[in-house]
Motif scaffolding. Structure first.
Motif, PDB file in Angstrom:
ATOM      1  N   ARG A   1       0.719  -1.235  -0.007  1.00  0.00           N
ATOM      2  CA  ARG A   1       0.058   0.162   0.052  1.00  0.00           C
ATOM      3  C   ARG A   1       0.905   1.283   0.300  1.00  0.00           C
ATOM      4  O   ARG A   1       0.693   2.122  -0.713  1.00  0.00           O
ATOM      5  CB  ARG A   1      -0.879  -0.010   1.356  1.00  0.00           C
ATOM      6  CG  ARG A   1      -1.874  -0.862   1.045  1.00  0.00           C
ATOM      7  CD  ARG A   1      -2.985  -0.763   2.174  1.00  0.00           C
ATOM      8  NE  ARG A   1      -2.994  -0.896   3.651  1.00  0.00           N
ATOM      9  CZ  ARG A   1      -3.650  -0.639   4.686  1.00  0.00           C
ATOM     10  NH1 ARG A   1      -4.908  -0.636   4.126  1.00  0.00           N
ATOM     11  NH2 ARG A   1      -3.419  -0.770   5.782  1.00  0.00           N
ATOM     12  N   LEU A   2       1.755   1.224   0.985  1.00  0.00           N
ATOM     13  CA  LEU A   2       2.739   2.587   0.727  1.00  0.00           C
ATOM     14  C   LEU A   2       3.772   2.616  -0.063  1.00  0.00           C
ATOM     15  O   LEU A   2       4.450   3.752  -0.442  1.00  0.00           O
ATOM     16  CB  LEU A   2       3.434   2.427   2.159  1.00  0.00           C
ATOM     17  CG  LEU A   2       2.631   2.512   3.560  1.00  0.00           C
ATOM     18  CD1 LEU A   2       3.512   2.245   4.488  1.00  0.00           C
ATOM     19  CD2 LEU A   2       1.703   3.816   3.670  1.00  0.00           C
TER      20      LEU A   2
ATOM     21  N   GLY B   1      -1.929   4.184  -6.616  1.00  0.00           N
ATOM     22  CA  GLY B   1      -3.033   3.725  -7.448  1.00  0.00           C
ATOM     23  C   GLY B   1      -4.596   4.012  -6.969  1.00  0.00           C
ATOM     24  O   GLY B   1      -5.453   4.286  -7.740  1.00  0.00           O
ATOM     25  N   ASP B   2      -4.761   3.936  -5.806  1.00  0.00           N
ATOM     26  CA  ASP B   2      -5.981   4.329  -5.014  1.00  0.00           C
ATOM     27  C   ASP B   2      -6.646   5.674  -5.488  1.00  0.00           C
ATOM     28  O   ASP B   2      -7.847   5.754  -6.022  1.00  0.00           O
ATOM     29  CB  ASP B   2      -6.141   4.235  -3.562  1.00  0.00           C
ATOM     30  CG  ASP B   2      -5.954   2.702  -3.241  1.00  0.00           C
ATOM     31  OD1 ASP B   2      -5.476   2.485  -1.950  1.00  0.00           O
ATOM     32  OD2 ASP B   2      -6.001   1.870  -4.150  1.00  0.00           O
ATOM     33  N   PRO B   3      -5.854   6.845  -5.310  1.00  0.00           N
ATOM     34  CA  PRO B   3      -6.374   8.318  -6.008  1.00  0.00           C
ATOM     35  C   PRO B   3      -6.573   7.966  -7.407  1.00  0.00           C
ATOM     36  O   PRO B   3      -7.538   8.593  -7.899  1.00  0.00           O
ATOM     37  CB  PRO B   3      -5.352   9.166  -5.604  1.00  0.00           C
ATOM     38  CG  PRO B   3      -4.412   8.294  -4.436  1.00  0.00           C
ATOM     39  CD  PRO B   3      -4.617   7.072  -4.894  1.00  0.00           C
ATOM     40  N   PHE B   4      -5.555   7.531  -7.933  1.00  0.00           N
ATOM     41  CA  PHE B   4      -5.538   7.690  -9.570  1.00  0.00           C
ATOM     42  C   PHE B   4      -6.821   6.925 -10.127  1.00  0.00           C
ATOM     43  O   PHE B   4      -7.405   7.199 -11.008  1.00  0.00           O
ATOM     44  CB  PHE B   4      -4.256   6.992 -10.314  1.00  0.00           C
ATOM     45  CG  PHE B   4      -3.056   7.983  -9.945  1.00  0.00           C
ATOM     46  CD1 PHE B   4      -1.784   7.426 -10.396  1.00  0.00           C
ATOM     47  CD2 PHE B   4      -3.344   9.400  -9.982  1.00  0.00           C
ATOM     48  CE1 PHE B   4      -0.685   8.365 -10.411  1.00  0.00           C
ATOM     49  CE2 PHE B   4      -2.049  10.132  -9.893  1.00  0.00           C
ATOM     50  CZ  PHE B   4      -0.728   9.535  -9.926  1.00  0.00           C
ATOM     51  N   CYS B   5      -7.153   5.697  -9.480  1.00  0.00           N
ATOM     52  CA  CYS B   5      -7.973   4.835 -10.164  1.00  0.00           C
ATOM     53  C   CYS B   5      -9.342   4.802  -9.483  1.00  0.00           C
ATOM     54  O   CYS B   5     -10.489   4.551 -10.029  1.00  0.00           O
ATOM     55  CB  CYS B   5      -7.497   3.139 -10.024  1.00  0.00           C
ATOM     56  SG  CYS B   5      -5.975   3.145 -11.073  1.00  0.00           S
ATOM     57  N   LYS B   6      -9.276   5.129  -8.300  1.00  0.00           N
ATOM     58  CA  LYS B   6     -10.450   5.150  -7.435  1.00  0.00           C
ATOM     59  C   LYS B   6     -11.058   6.516  -6.934  1.00  0.00           C
ATOM     60  O   LYS B   6     -12.105   6.742  -6.417  1.00  0.00           O
ATOM     61  CB  LYS B   6     -10.518   4.143  -6.092  1.00  0.00           C
ATOM     62  CG  LYS B   6     -10.053   2.664  -6.648  1.00  0.00           C
ATOM     63  CD  LYS B   6     -10.502   1.693  -5.556  1.00  0.00           C
ATOM     64  CE  LYS B   6      -9.812   1.617  -4.249  1.00  0.00           C
ATOM     65  NZ  LYS B   6     -10.096   0.591  -3.326  1.00  0.00           N
TER      66      LYS B   6
ATOM     67  N   GLY C   1      -7.089   6.211   3.746  1.00  0.00           N
ATOM     68  CA  GLY C   1      -7.198   6.485   5.085  1.00  0.00           C
ATOM     69  C   GLY C   1      -5.641   6.040   5.639  1.00  0.00           C
ATOM     70  O   GLY C   1      -5.084   6.656   6.672  1.00  0.00           O
ATOM     71  N   TYR C   2      -5.013   4.968   5.134  1.00  0.00           N
ATOM     72  CA  TYR C   2      -3.750   4.479   5.588  1.00  0.00           C
ATOM     73  C   TYR C   2      -2.550   5.467   5.526  1.00  0.00           C
ATOM     74  O   TYR C   2      -1.701   5.828   6.263  1.00  0.00           O
ATOM     75  CB  TYR C   2      -3.303   3.212   5.124  1.00  0.00           C
ATOM     76  CG  TYR C   2      -3.377   3.185   3.567  1.00  0.00           C
ATOM     77  CD1 TYR C   2      -4.209   2.573   2.974  1.00  0.00           C
ATOM     78  CD2 TYR C   2      -2.294   3.568   2.947  1.00  0.00           C
ATOM     79  CE1 TYR C   2      -4.329   2.573   1.411  1.00  0.00           C
ATOM     80  CE2 TYR C   2      -2.154   3.523   1.407  1.00  0.00           C
ATOM     81  CZ  TYR C   2      -3.359   2.869   0.716  1.00  0.00           C
ATOM     82  OH  TYR C   2      -3.188   2.657  -0.510  1.00  0.00           O
ATOM     83  N   MET C   3      -2.926   6.356   4.262  1.00  0.00           N
ATOM     84  CA  MET C   3      -2.082   7.500   4.203  1.00  0.00           C
ATOM     85  C   MET C   3      -2.277   8.520   5.370  1.00  0.00           C
ATOM     86  O   MET C   3      -1.261   9.331   5.879  1.00  0.00           O
ATOM     87  CB  MET C   3      -2.028   8.169   2.879  1.00  0.00           C
ATOM     88  CG  MET C   3      -1.787   7.443   1.782  1.00  0.00           C
ATOM     89  SD  MET C   3      -0.148   6.576   1.938  1.00  0.00           S
ATOM     90  CE  MET C   3       0.956   7.818   1.612  1.00  0.00           C
TER      91      MET C   3
END
Ligand code: BGP
Length: 492
Positions: free
Chosen positions: A272-273, A279-284, A289-291
């Motif tokens: 994830r890190l 990937g999460d911001p770009f795709c979703k 939250g883990y950031m």
């Protein structure tokens, strides 16, 4: 085999690793021009007390091979014909931002730069190869860093919007596949190269790479906003084009070293890190939250305005492109390492390496099937392998030839696993082999680490005739591409 009709077969390179002509026709230095390799710890910059700014200061004892590259700038027609000769229907390279806006903050673009790429893309199309173009492959204009701090400064978003609007408009109808920031997820360990970020009020005036966590993560936030703008502008200017993100995803294949629950979660958290955090911001369209937890615990939370977060939500990418070279392991008992191949960690006893070289990477073809399935399950977007390949220390033999069975074995084994992923139901757009012609290595800045199906006569000390010679693998790759992968069945 199961490669769909229209599967994109080809190769990938980057302007800074092969064009050369680093100051020709108006181009000004970019980040990679002051580094022997992106892994080097001493970029050619020094602090000028008079001006209170960093300025370029190359090390006279070093050879910056990327300044001349393989002279693709003047030889691209010959080289693209060699690429098309392998049956490629797609070719990836980058636009060096500093050819279009040399200092990055000009109002008007540099016509010589625009013309160069227009002629190059026309040549690709004439040869039957779809251009797949990276907008920034570690090539942020150096002036944006020394003047503004690069991506840690929100002004860079505006300069970026001007740049992408210019190239989307000029190349409308020519370029169907765009990529935003090459392997930008290296930001967590290399903000200077991956994010083009520099501290203009440095605590340590002897170390340009020292950047505060606050600046690092503000660069992250600004890049997320810029990526969203790129999707918006791309779709408005050329509705037929696709805009993808590009992440190094060997790090997705980070295996827990054993079944210790701390290693299982540790491996997942490492992925994830090192990968999903982009990937999460770009795709979703979400900042995960883990950031926020990591930023809170380290007091380095970046600023996002409500408009920023809305842009990120509204403009996610059309596809997910990535590089895969090898897998890694996570063992809580040792520190995580990393190189241009991805996360390291404790060596995996089940895998063998590519070569005795220091850049010896473990070979893990099943890892590419694993990465394709994990990414498809998480993002459910078309996936595009835009880098996979093997670097070897090769030399011409007495017959002026290079026999490279190891490269055929590596590529075949990975393609067979890509085929398995397609059978798993993963939507794979294409496979672009990294370095189909020998280029300057990113990590080490060497010519000695040769990836190509085509050899180029240049050496680490800079000498060489620049002659191109097809290696034995050239004909094998031609059979694979021209048969849409069917040849792999016979050849296995
Ligand atoms: C990736 C880069 C490419 C390419 C590749 C191989 O990080 O996107 O630029 O260089 O790594 O790495 P290297 O050249 O260090 O062998």
């Amino acid at each position: 085999m199961n490669f769909p009709k229209g599967f994109l077969w080809g190769g990938a390179v980057a302007a800074n690793q092969l064009e050369g002509a680093w100051l020709e026709d108006g181009k000004q230095p970019n980040v990679t021009d002051v580094m022997v390799g992106i892994g080097s710890k001493d970029p050619g910059l020094k602090w000028n007390e008079e001006t209170g700014k960093w300025e370029m200061c190359l090390n006279p004892d070093k050879v910056y091979l990327s300044h001349e590259g393989i002279d693709f700038y003047h030889r691209y027609k010959e080289d693209l014909a060699l690429m098309a000769g392998m049956g490629f229907n797609c070719f990836r390279t980058s636009i060096a931002w500093g050819r279009i806006f040399p200092n990055g903050d000009e109002e008007e673009p540099n016509e010589a730069g625009l013309k160069f790429y227009e002629d190059m893309f026309d040549e690709m199309l004439k040869l039957g190869m779809e251009p797949c173009i990276t907008l920034s492959h570690y090539e942020t204009p150096l002036h944006l860093l020394t003047e503004y701090g690069g991506w840690s400064c929100p002004k860079t978003i505006e300069f970026w919007k001007r740049y992408v609007t210019t190239v989307f408009t000029r190349y409308k109808g020519k370029v169907k596949y765009w990529l935003t920031f090459n392997e930008v997820n290296n930001l967590w360990k290399n903000a200077f190269v991956a994010a083009g970020a520099l501290s203009i009020t440095p605590e340590d005036k002897n170390d340009p790479l020292a950047i505060s966590e606050k600046d690092r993560w503000q660069a992250y936030a600004n890049i997320l906003v810029a990526n969203a703008w790129t999707v918006k502008l791309g779709h408005e200017i050329d509705p037929a084009c696709k805009v993808g993100c590009m992440l190094t995803s060997s790090s997705v294949a980070t295996y827990p070293y054993n079944c210790d629950p701390e290693n299982v979660f540790g491996a997942y958290q490492s992925v994830r890190l090192a990968n999903f955090y982009f990937g999460d911001p770009f795709c979703k369209g979400i900042v995960p939250g883990y950031m926020y937890r990591m930023w809170k615990e380290n007091d380095c939370t970046p600023h996002f305005s409500e408009e920023d977060l809305q842009m990120i939500r509204d403009y996610t990418v059309d596809y997910f492109a990535f590089s895969y070279y090898r897998s890694g392991t996570y063992d809580k008992t040792i520190a995580n390492g990393a190189d241009t191949g991805g996360i390291t960690g404790r060596p995996n006893p089940y895998l063998k390496g590519t070569s005795p070289e220091p850049w010896c990477w473990p070979i893990d073809p099943e890892g590419i099937r694993y990465v394709l399935n994990v990414l498809y399950d998480r993002y459910n977007l078309p996936l595009f392998i835009v880098e996979n390949g093997i670097g070897l220390d090769e030399n011409l033999d007495e017959n002026h030839e290079i026999k490279d069975p190891f490269r055929v074995e590596y590529t075949r084994d990975h393609l067979i696993q890509v085929n398995e992923a397609i059978k798993d139901g993963v939507d794979v757009m294409g496979y672009l082999y990294w370095g189909p012609i020998d280029v300057v290595s990113a990590g080490t800045g060497e010519m000695r680490k040769r990836y190509g199906f085509v050899y180029v006569d240049r050496f680490n000390d800079g000498h060489g005739t620049l002659e191109r010679v097809k290696k034995e693998s050239y004909e094998w790759m031609k059979k694979v591409c021209e048969s849409n992968g069917e040849y792999l069945e016979e050849d296995n």
